[in-house]
Design a protein around this motif. Structure first.
Motif, PDB file in Angstrom:
ATOM      1  N   ILE A 130       0.758  -1.578   0.075  1.00 60.55           N
ATOM      2  CA  ILE A 130      -0.235  -0.123  -0.179  1.00 60.55           C
ATOM      3  C   ILE A 130       0.579   1.450   0.251  1.00 60.55           C
ATOM      4  N   GLY A 131       2.121   1.087   0.604  1.00 60.98           N
ATOM      5  CA  GLY A 131       3.273   2.163   0.545  1.00 60.98           C
ATOM      6  C   GLY A 131       2.944   2.263  -1.024  1.00 60.98           C
ATOM      7  N   GLY A 132       4.183   1.415  -1.501  1.00 55.68           N
ATOM      8  CA  GLY A 132       4.038   2.205  -2.537  1.00 55.68           C
ATOM      9  C   GLY A 132       2.831   2.351  -3.623  1.00 55.68           C
ATOM     10  N   PHE A 133       1.726   1.692  -3.279  1.00 58.70           N
ATOM     11  CA  PHE A 133       0.742   2.291  -4.262  1.00 58.70           C
ATOM     12  C   PHE A 133       0.755   4.096  -4.092  1.00 58.70           C
ATOM     13  N   LEU A 134       0.451   3.957  -2.711  1.00 54.45           N
ATOM     14  CA  LEU A 134       0.720   5.792  -2.406  1.00 54.45           C
ATOM     15  C   LEU A 134       1.680   6.359  -3.289  1.00 54.45           C
TER      16      LEU A 134
ATOM     17  N   LEU B 150       6.091  -2.161  -8.147  1.00 56.40           N
ATOM     18  CA  LEU B 150       5.386  -2.665  -8.873  1.00 56.40           C
ATOM     19  C   LEU B 150       3.901  -1.956  -8.920  1.00 56.40           C
ATOM     20  N   SER B 151       3.472  -1.450  -7.017  1.00 58.94           N
ATOM     21  CA  SER B 151       3.037  -1.143  -6.395  1.00 58.94           C
ATOM     22  C   SER B 151       2.852   0.565  -6.836  1.00 58.94           C
ATOM     23  N   ALA B 152       4.116   0.935  -7.357  1.00 56.92           N
ATOM     24  CA  ALA B 152       3.801   2.284  -7.263  1.00 56.92           C
ATOM     25  C   ALA B 152       3.932   2.571  -8.712  1.00 56.92           C
ATOM     26  N   LEU B 153       3.451   1.473  -9.372  1.00 59.96           N
ATOM     27  CA  LEU B 153       4.252   1.301 -11.410  1.00 59.96           C
ATOM     28  C   LEU B 153       1.923   1.102 -11.631  1.00 59.96           C
ATOM     29  N   ALA B 154       1.427   0.829 -10.330  1.00 60.23           N
ATOM     30  CA  ALA B 154       0.063   0.415 -10.551  1.00 60.23           C
ATOM     31  C   ALA B 154      -0.677   1.282 -10.342  1.00 60.23           C
ATOM     32  N   GLY B 155       0.238   2.280  -8.895  1.00 59.62           N
ATOM     33  CA  GLY B 155      -0.383   3.617  -8.761  1.00 59.62           C
ATOM     34  C   GLY B 155      -1.058   4.231  -9.785  1.00 59.62           C
ATOM     35  N   THR B 156       0.657   3.871 -10.228  1.00 58.88           N
ATOM     36  CA  THR B 156       0.555   5.435 -10.651  1.00 58.88           C
ATOM     37  C   THR B 156      -0.366   5.211 -11.985  1.00 58.88           C
ATOM     38  N   TRP B 157      -0.443   3.555 -12.961  1.00 61.74           N
ATOM     39  CA  TRP B 157      -1.457   3.731 -13.094  1.00 61.74           C
ATOM     40  C   TRP B 157      -2.974   3.909 -13.503  1.00 61.74           C
ATOM     41  N   VAL B 158      -2.964   3.195 -11.699  1.00 64.87           N
ATOM     42  CA  VAL B 158      -4.790   3.848 -11.703  1.00 64.87           C
ATOM     43  C   VAL B 158      -5.126   5.206 -11.715  1.00 64.87           C
ATOM     44  N   TYR B 159      -4.060   5.827 -11.259  1.00 66.44           N
ATOM     45  CA  TYR B 159      -4.130   7.332 -11.244  1.00 66.44           C
ATOM     46  C   TYR B 159      -4.949   7.932 -12.673  1.00 66.44           C
TER      47      TYR B 159
END
Lengths: 186, 168
Positions: A130-134, B150-159
């Protein structure tokens, strides 16, 4: 030559980071920024017909070379000139972390929170995933991260960047002081 | 300036200018290996990140707990040096190494800087890393951070996917 094995003080590291701004401008008219690299990877690999990812990412490929360099630089440092000894931590932080079972200060990153084993724990998955996603979602929503807004943007006297940077800090203060204690308890 | 003005008319430039900080581009066509110079700058950046413990989760916690001046000193002095450099480039009209005019692009305010900024801050304090340090942490061998990336990439994509529905 002792300094090479010691952690560098802020007054050495900060100005060196600041010099990246003119370095990139002068070697190729590039604005210092990191988080856009995530967008370029999305555009290159999974554009999925989303308008936001339909642009000529190849024009921005320098940014991917740049972040690859960041990883290589970190690898070289840890291999050849690592900081000697354990990370020096403020005693109050250490005593608070001990309460949550975080006692290993041998690395820059606490292995009890960030490791493949920790990924299987509730707090590990929250902080890593979740941290990475944010980080990814927030930096793109804000139009930049610490490098693009705080360093490049404020250096160029951009008010929006100052506003974004203040919000980065507010978000960080809220997380560390109000939310993180509950996550660490898990 | 002239080429830029034409570009500004096009939707592509507008979109890139709003959404990415990296809109500057050279109008020269260089072979791909000219990009290797950015690898070199990136390497220097990565070295500073590790040597000054900027990628340390502990240092980020200390910053947000007001227990250490270290990160404030780094960000503050980086901004000071960046500001002085840009001032000098503008004042003396310093050209790039290829003789081009250095371009600056003003940013426009939108509410995303507030909402996105707050969300980014939450993530920054959790991971102890903004995007640059994520790449550096992976380089130091903390391979689990690949999951964060990878989560950050997913976050970017979802944005990107929900962009039109979000307040800006």
């Amino acid at each position: 030559m002792n300094w090479i094995n010691q952690p560098w003080p802020w007054y050495v590291a900060g100005p060196l980071l600041g010099l990246i701004v003119p370095a990139l401008l002068l070697i190729g008219n590039k604005t210092f920024g990191i988080s856009s690299s995530l967008r370029h990877v999305c555009a290159a690999c999974f554009p999925a017909n989303v308008k936001f990812f339909k642009y000529n990412w190849k024009k921005e490929i320098w940014n991917l070379f740049f972040v690859a360099g960041v990883s290589i630089g970190a690898l070289l440092t840890i291999s050849f000139i690592p900081n000697a000894g354990i990370v020096n931590i403020h005693p109050e932080l250490a005593s608070d972390l001990t309460k949550y079972g975080i006692t290993d200060y041998s690395g820059l990153i606490p292995s009890q929170l960030f490791s493949w084993d920790a990924l299987l724990t509730a707090r590990g998955i929250i902080m890593i995933v979740i941290g990475g996603f944010l980080v990814g979602f927030g930096s793109r929503y804000a139009g930049g991260c610490t490098s693009g807004h705080a360093i490049s943007g404020i250096s160029n006297l951009q008010l929006p960047s100052l506003i974004a940077t203040c919000c980065f800090m507010i978000g960080g203060f809220i997380m560390t002081n109000a939310i993180l204690p509950f996550i660490l308890k898990l | 300036m002239k080429i830029k003005d034409i570009n500004k008319e096009s939707g592509e430039f507008q979109q890139r200018a709003l959404d990415t900080v990296c809109v500057n581009e050279s109008h020269l066509n260089h072979p791909w290996w000219y990009n290797l110079k950015y690898v070199f700058v990136g390497i220097l950046f990565g070295i500073v990140f590790v040597k000054a413990e900027i990628i340390s989760w502990f240092r980020i916690q200390e910053m947000f707990r007001l227990e250490s001046f270290h990160m404030y000193g780094i960000i503050g002095s980086a901004i000071a040096v960046g500001m002085l450099s840009i001032f000098l480039i503008k004042k003396f009209n310093v050209k790039t190494i290829y003789g081009e005019e250095v371009e600056f692009h003003p940013k426009t305010f939108n509410k995303g800087q507030i909402f996105g900024g707050l969300l980014f801050g939450l993530g920054w304090a959790m991971t102890g890393a903004c995007p640059g340090p994520l790449f550096a942490q992976i380089g130091t061998g903390t391979t689990v951070i690949i999951v964060s990336l990878l989560s950050a990439l997913a976050g970017t994509w979802v944005y990107g996917y929900f962009r039109d529905k979000l307040p800006h």
